[in-house]
Design a protein around this motif. Structure first.
Motif, short mmCIF file in Angstrom:
data_model
loop_
_atom_site.label_atom_id
_atom_site.label_comp_id
_atom_site.label_asym_id
_atom_site.label_seq_id
_atom_site.Cartn_x
_atom_site.Cartn_y
_atom_site.Cartn_z
N SER A 61 0.77 -1.17 -0.10
CA SER A 61 0.05 -0.01 -0.08
C SER A 61 0.71 1.33 -0.16
CB SER A 61 -0.84 0.02 1.23
OG SER A 61 -0.24 0.03 2.42
N GLU A 63 0.70 5.53 0.41
CA GLU A 63 -0.21 6.67 0.91
C GLU A 63 0.77 8.02 0.97
OE1 GLU A 63 -1.42 8.00 5.21
OE2 GLU A 63 -2.85 6.32 4.51
N THR A 70 4.41 7.18 2.14
CA THR A 70 4.57 6.00 3.02
C THR A 70 4.27 4.55 2.21
OG1 THR A 70 3.91 7.18 4.87
CG2 THR A 70 3.90 4.90 5.18
N LYS A 72 3.93 0.58 2.62
CA LYS A 72 3.88 -0.64 3.56
C LYS A 72 3.59 -1.81 2.94
CE LYS A 72 1.53 2.30 7.01
NZ LYS A 72 0.12 2.58 7.62
N ASP A 74 2.53 -5.78 4.01
CA ASP A 74 2.05 -6.62 4.91
C ASP A 74 1.82 -7.96 4.17
OD1 ASP A 74 1.88 -4.89 6.99
OD2 ASP A 74 -0.02 -4.19 6.44
N ALA A 93 6.85 -7.83 7.12
CA ALA A 93 6.33 -6.67 6.87
C ALA A 93 7.22 -5.47 7.10
CB ALA A 93 5.15 -6.46 7.99
N GLU A 95 7.67 -0.80 6.63
CA GLU A 95 7.07 0.61 6.48
C GLU A 95 8.23 1.51 6.18
OE1 GLU A 95 4.58 3.99 8.87
OE2 GLU A 95 3.90 1.71 9.05
N ARG A 96 8.10 1.88 4.95
CA ARG A 96 9.32 2.85 4.49
C ARG A 96 8.68 4.28 4.17
NH1 ARG A 96 14.73 3.01 4.37
NH2 ARG A 96 14.69 0.99 3.78
N ARG A 97 9.39 5.27 4.74
CA ARG A 97 8.66 6.72 4.73
C ARG A 97 9.83 7.59 3.87
NH1 ARG A 97 4.68 8.00 8.67
NH2 ARG A 97 4.19 6.03 9.86
#
Length: 148
Positions: A61, A63, A70, A72, A74, A93, A95-97
């Motif tokens: 995903s 965003e 962001t 993500k 999962d 999993a 999450e990279r910003r």
């Protein structure tokens, strides 16, 4: 005299072109998974390419909100009946910003051959674009003051 390597500052910002207003991306503890590239594909175009082998489109995903992109991932639960002897492909999993500059928008994303390509475009509003100013030829207009 000390020499500071500022290369880590250039990693997670797109569109600033080495002008940083946010230095919080300089963390030495920055996560390294999944690996990614940031490239400039045109004068006002950028591309982030992330290696997300093993992830499907529905497990990823994206965003974009308030100058932060962001990404993500999962991973769905794996089949417990399989017995893996060596795990070299990470399936955790993440999450990279990414900090993105003002007026940079996400133009699209596609997943192909285990790589997620995110295209970004910088669009300056007309008021921010440079404009040409004509130079006069020496004839000036005089404003006469009126006296009552």
């Amino acid at each position: 005299m000390r020499h500071f390597d500022l290369t880590p500052l250039y990693r997670s910002t797109v569109g600033f072109d080495r002008l940083f207003s946010l230095l919080d991306s300089a963390n030495a503890d920055a996560p390294s998974y999944p690996p990614y590239n940031i490239e400039r594909t045109g004068e006002n175009a950028y591309r982030i390419t992330m290696a997300v082998a093993g992830f499907s489109e529905k497990e990823l995903s994206l965003e974009a909100r308030e100058h932060v992109l962001t990404v993500k991932g999962d991973k769905e639960a794996e089949d417990e009946s399989r017995s893996i002897l060596h795990r070299g492909i990470a399936s955790r999993a993440f999450e990279r910003r990414f900090q993105i500059a003002e007026y940079v928008r996400v133009d699209g994303a596609k997943l192909e051959n285990g790589l997620l390509h995110i295209d970004l475009v910088r669009e300056l509003p007309e008021a921010m674009k440079p404009r040409k100013i004509e130079i006069g030829t020496g004839t000036s207009k005089q404003i006469e003051a009126q006296t009552h």
